[in-house]
Design a protein around this motif. Structure first.
Motif, PDB file in Angstrom:
ATOM      1  N   GLY A   3       0.775  -1.240   0.000  1.00 47.57           N
ATOM      2  CA  GLY A   3       0.000   0.000   0.000  1.00 47.57           C
ATOM      3  C   GLY A   3       0.805   1.287   0.000  1.00 47.57           C
ATOM      4  O   GLY A   3       0.298   2.333  -0.376  1.00 47.57           O
ATOM      5  N   HIS A   4       2.073   1.247   0.438  1.00 51.52           N
ATOM      6  CA  HIS A   4       2.819   2.477   0.239  1.00 51.52           C
ATOM      7  C   HIS A   4       3.504   2.476  -1.118  1.00 51.52           C
ATOM      8  O   HIS A   4       3.518   3.492  -1.803  1.00 51.52           O
ATOM      9  N   ALA A   5       4.053   1.322  -1.483  1.00 52.79           N
ATOM     10  CA  ALA A   5       4.738   1.282  -2.779  1.00 52.79           C
ATOM     11  C   ALA A   5       3.770   1.625  -3.906  1.00 52.79           C
ATOM     12  O   ALA A   5       4.166   2.231  -4.904  1.00 52.79           O
ATOM     13  N   TYR A  51       4.885  -0.105   7.000  1.00 54.37           N
ATOM     14  CA  TYR A  51       4.333  -0.026   8.366  1.00 54.37           C
ATOM     15  C   TYR A  51       3.916   1.372   8.762  1.00 54.37           C
ATOM     16  O   TYR A  51       3.229   1.540   9.765  1.00 54.37           O
ATOM     17  N   HIS A  52       4.367   2.382   8.032  1.00 54.91           N
ATOM     18  CA  HIS A  52       3.956   3.723   8.465  1.00 54.91           C
ATOM     19  C   HIS A  52       2.451   3.925   8.287  1.00 54.91           C
ATOM     20  O   HIS A  52       1.924   4.938   8.739  1.00 54.91           O
ATOM     21  N   HIS A  53       1.777   2.964   7.658  1.00 55.90           N
ATOM     22  CA  HIS A  53       0.317   3.024   7.634  1.00 55.90           C
ATOM     23  C   HIS A  53      -0.287   2.288   8.815  1.00 55.90           C
ATOM     24  O   HIS A  53      -1.500   2.199   8.940  1.00 55.90           O
ATOM     25  N   GLN A  54       0.572   1.707   9.642  1.00 53.90           N
ATOM     26  CA  GLN A  54       0.066   0.859  10.730  1.00 53.90           C
ATOM     27  C   GLN A  54       0.558   1.327  12.089  1.00 53.90           C
ATOM     28  O   GLN A  54       0.601   0.545  13.029  1.00 53.90           O
TER      29      GLN A  54
HETATM   30 CU    CU Z   1       2.507   5.512   2.754  1.00 56.53          CU
END
Ligand code: CU
Ligand code: HEM
Length: 556
Positions: free
Chosen positions: A227-229, A276-279
Motif C-alpha cells: 500500500g505504500h509502494a 508499516y507507516h500506515h500501521q
Molecule cells: Cu505511505
C-alpha cells in the motif's frame, strides 16, 4: 511523422488503455462530486448513507486503482515503443493483458455498483483498501486479481521488448524512457507480492467461505506491504512525464540523465520496506519496526527533493532558452499558455504541499493526531489526486494528438482546465486538512456539523464542509472540461501529419556521464528484495507463528 504512423500497433494498445482510463476517471470523478456534496447538509439527497460506502468504494477503486493503472500502461506502451524504436513483440500478448485487466475491472466494478441496486446480494462496499473485516463478493477480489495479473503481463511485455532490443544493441545504454518504465515495473513486482498473497491466499478463500476465521492483522500487513509502494507506482509515471517531457515543454532539456536514474533506483529500493507507516496505530506490531519504517520513509524524501531540483533546473534552463532572465523573473517566460505545460507545473507545485503533509503523516507521534481523519484524503488529493491525476490529464493534451493523428480542439478550455483543478483542489484539500486537524473523520456518511444556511456557519466545522463541497464542484467542472476537450479532439480534431511537436532533445548532462552500474537491473532488483526481506520477515513471522487463520492473537 508522428507516433501513430511509426508505431501503429503500439498506438492501438496505448489508445485502448487510455479509453478505459478515461471512462474510469469520468465515473470515479462523478462519485467524488457526490461525496463532496454529501458532506454538507443540503445536497445529500441523491444517495442514502448506506449507499455512500458503495460510492466511496467506487471512487477509490476507479480512480486510485483503475484510472492510474490503465493510464500508466498506455503511457509506458508509448514510451517503450518510442525509445526502443520497436512495436510490441506480439500483439496477441499485448491484447491478452489488456483484456485480462479489463475483464477484471468490469468484474470488480459490477460488484461495487451492485451495492446501489436495491436487494442485490452482489456487493463490495469494502473501500479501495478492502482488507478484513469488511467482506466483498468473491467476484470483487477475483476481478482485482485479474487486473493484477494483467499488469504483471504488461510489465513482461516491456521487458520482452527490452530483451529483443538488447540483442540488436548489445553495447547501448538503456534509453531513459525505457529505464524509468522498467524500474517502475520492478518496484511493482516487489510490492505486489504482498497483495497477491493477501488476495489469493486469504481474501478469496475467505469470501468463498472456505475459511471462516481470519487473523485481522495479517491481511492488513500484507496490504500495506503493497500500500505504500503503490503510491510510488502512481507517482513514478508522473515523474516520468516531469523528467522526460516537461523539460521539453518548457523549451529546454532534461538537466541530468544520471540523476534521473539514481532517483528511480532509490524508489525501487525504499518504496516497499516503509509500509508499516500506515500501521502506526495497529496493535501487534512492535514499535521498533514502526520506527524503522518512519526512518526509511523520511529517507524517501531524498529522491523527491532530487526530483524537485532536477525538474526545476530543467524548467529554468527552458525558460532561459526562451529569453528568461534574473533570479526569479525567468518563471514568467515559461509557456503559461500551454495546457500540457501548465497542468504539469501546477501538479508539481501541489505535490510540494502534499510532501509537507506527508511528512506529518509519516511522523510516528503526530500521525496519531491525524490518523483516520479527513486530513488524510486532504493529503492524498494533493499527491495522487493532483500530482498524478493532473499530470496525466495534462500530458494527455500532448499524447492523444500523437496517438490519434488529430489536433487538440478547444485549446482555451484545455488551458482553463488545469487552473480550475488547482483552484478547486486548493479549496477542497485545505479544508480537508483543517477539518482533519480538528478531528473530523474520513470515510463517514454522517459528517454534518450544522443545519441549513440560516445558521452562521463561518468559523465552524460546517464551513469546512462547504469549502469541500465548493472545491469539489470546481474540480468536477474541471474534470468535465478535460473529458470534453479530449473526446472532442479524439473524435473531431483536425487530421494532421504532425499534430504536436513531439521531438524530445537529449539531456544537458547526457548518458555518457552516467555510471554503467546504474543500468545493472539484476543488482538493483536483488538489493530491493533483500531490503524488503529484512524489513518484513521478522514481523510477518511473529504474526503467523500462532497460525495463519487465528483471529485476534497478538504476538507477545
Ligand atoms: Cu505511505
Ligand atoms: C476520497 C472528493 C478526485 C482518490 C474522497 C473524499 C472526497 C473526495 C470528498 C472523502 C470521502 C470520505 O472520506 O468520506 C473528490 C472530488 C474529486 C476527487 C470532488 C474530483 C472531482 C480524486 C482523484 C483521485 C481520488 C483524481 C485519485 C486519482 C480518492 C481516494 C479516496 C478519496 C483514494 C479515499 C477513499 C476511501 O477513503 O476509501 N474524494 N475526489 N479522488 N478520493 Fe477523491
Amino acid at each position: 511523422m508522428t507516433f501513430l504512423h511509426h508505431y501503429p500497433k503500439a498506438a492501438k494498445v496505448a489508445k485502448a488503455n487510455f479509453i478505459v482510463a478515461f471512462i474510469a476517471l469520468a465515473i470515479g470523478g462523478f462519485f467524488g462530486f457526490v461525496q463532496a456534496l454529501h458532506r454538507t447538509d443540503v445536497f445529500r439527497g441523491f444517495f442514502n448513507s448506506g449507499e455512500y460506502y458503495s460510492i466511496l468504494t467506487g471512487h477509490g477503486v476507479l480512480l486510485a486503482l483503475i484510472f492510474t493503472t490503465f493510464f500508466i500502461a498506455g503511457l509506458f506502451v508509448w514510451g517503450v515503443a518510442r525509445s526502443l524504436d520497436r512495436e510490441p513483440e506480439s500483439m496477441a500478448f499485448s491484447w491478452a493483458w489488456f483484456w485480462l485487466m479489463t475483464i477484471g475491472l468490469v468484474m470488480a466494478a459490477v460488484t461495487i455498483i451492485g451495492g446501489l441496486v436495491p436487494g442485490s446480494s452482489i456487493r463490495a462496499a469494502v473501500l479501495y483498501t478492502f482488507y478484513p473485516p469488511l467482506q466483498a463478493h468473491p467476484a470483487f477480489y477475483i476481478g482485482l486479481a485479474l487486473v493484477l495479473v494483467g499488469s504483471w503481463m504488461a510489465g513482461l511485455d516491456w521487458f520482452w521488448s527490452y530483451k529483443e532490443w538488447r540483442k540488436d544493441n548489445p553495447n547501448e545504454r538503456i534509453p531513459i524512457l525505457t529505464f524509468m518504465a522498467l524500474f517502475t515495473m520492478m518496484m511493482w513486482y516487489v510490492c505486489t507480492i504482498g497483495l497477491a498473497l493477501e488476495v489469493v491466499g486469504l481474501l478469496i478463500p475467505w469470501s468463498l467461505g472456505w475459511v471462516t476465521e481470519i487473523e485481522p492483522l495479517l491481511p492488513r500487513t500484507l496490504f500495506w506491504f503493497f500500500g505504500h509502494a503503490v503510491v510510488y507506482f502512481w507517482l513514478l509515471p508522473a515523474y516520468y512525464v516531469w523528467y522526460a517531457i516537461l523539460p521539453k515543454l518548457s523549451g529546454g532539456r532534461l538537466f541530468s540523465d544520471s540523476m534521473t536514474r539514481i532517483v528511480f533506483i532509490i524508489f525501487l529500493l525504499l518504496s516497499t520496506p516503509v509500509g508499516y507507516h500506515h500501521q502506526y496505530a495497529d496493535a501487534g506490531i512492535s514499535v521498533g519496526f514502526k520506527f524503522y519504517a518512519m526512518a526509511t520513509t523520511m529517507l524517501l524524501l531524498l529522491p523527491s527533493l532530487m526530483t524537485l531540483f532536477t525538474v526545476v533546473a530543467s524548467m529554468e534552463h527552458g525558460a532561459r532558452q526562451r529569453g528568461g532572465k534574473g533570479y526569479l523573473k525567468w518563471i514568467g517566460k515559461l509557456p503559461w499558455d500551454s495546457p500540457a505545460f501548465v497542468g504539469c507545473a501546477l501538479a508539481g507545485i501541489m505535490f510540494a504541499a502534499g510532501g509537507f503533509s506527508g511528512m506529518i503523516n509519516a511522523g510516528m507521534n503526530i500521525n496519531l493526531l491525524i490518523h483516520n481523519t479527513i486530513w488524510v484524503p486532504g493529503h492524498f488529493h494533493l499527491t495522487v489526486g493532483t500530482a498524478v491525476a493532473l499530470t496525466f490529464m495534462a500530458i494527455s493534451y500532448w499524447l492523444i494528438p500523437q496517438l490519434t493523428g488529430r489536433e487538440l480542439k478547444f485549446k482555451k478550455l484545455a488551458l482553463v482546465q488545469p487552473y480550475a483543478w488547482f483552484l478547486g483542489m486548493t479549496l477542497m484539500s485545505n479544508a480537508m486538512h483543517r477539518a482533519g486537524l480538528a478531528g473530523v473523520p474520513r470515510r463517514t456518511a454522517e459528517p454534518q456539523y450544522s443545519g441549513f444556511e440560516f445558521e452562521p456557519i463561518f468559523g465552524t466545522m460546517a464551513e469546512m464542509d462547504w469549502q469541500i463541497a465548493i472545491g469539489g464542484t470546481i474540480l468536477t467542472i474541471s474534470l468535465t472540461l478535460f473529458l470534453w476537450v479530449i473526446t472532442a479532439s479524439w473524435l473531431g480534431g483536425a487530421k494532421s501529419d504532425k499534430p504536436v511537436d513531439d521531438y524530445i532533445p537529449e539531456p544537458l548532462s547526457g548518458v555518457e556521464h552516467t555510471p554503467a552500474v546504474l543500468d545493472n537491473m539484476k543488482l538493483w532488483f536483488a538489493l530491493a528484495l533483500i531490503i524488503v526481506l529484512l524489513a518484513y520477515s521478522f514481523p510477518l513471522w511473529e504474526m503467523v507463528q500462532d497460525g495463519i487463520f487465528e483471529p485476534g492473537a497478538l504476538p507477545r
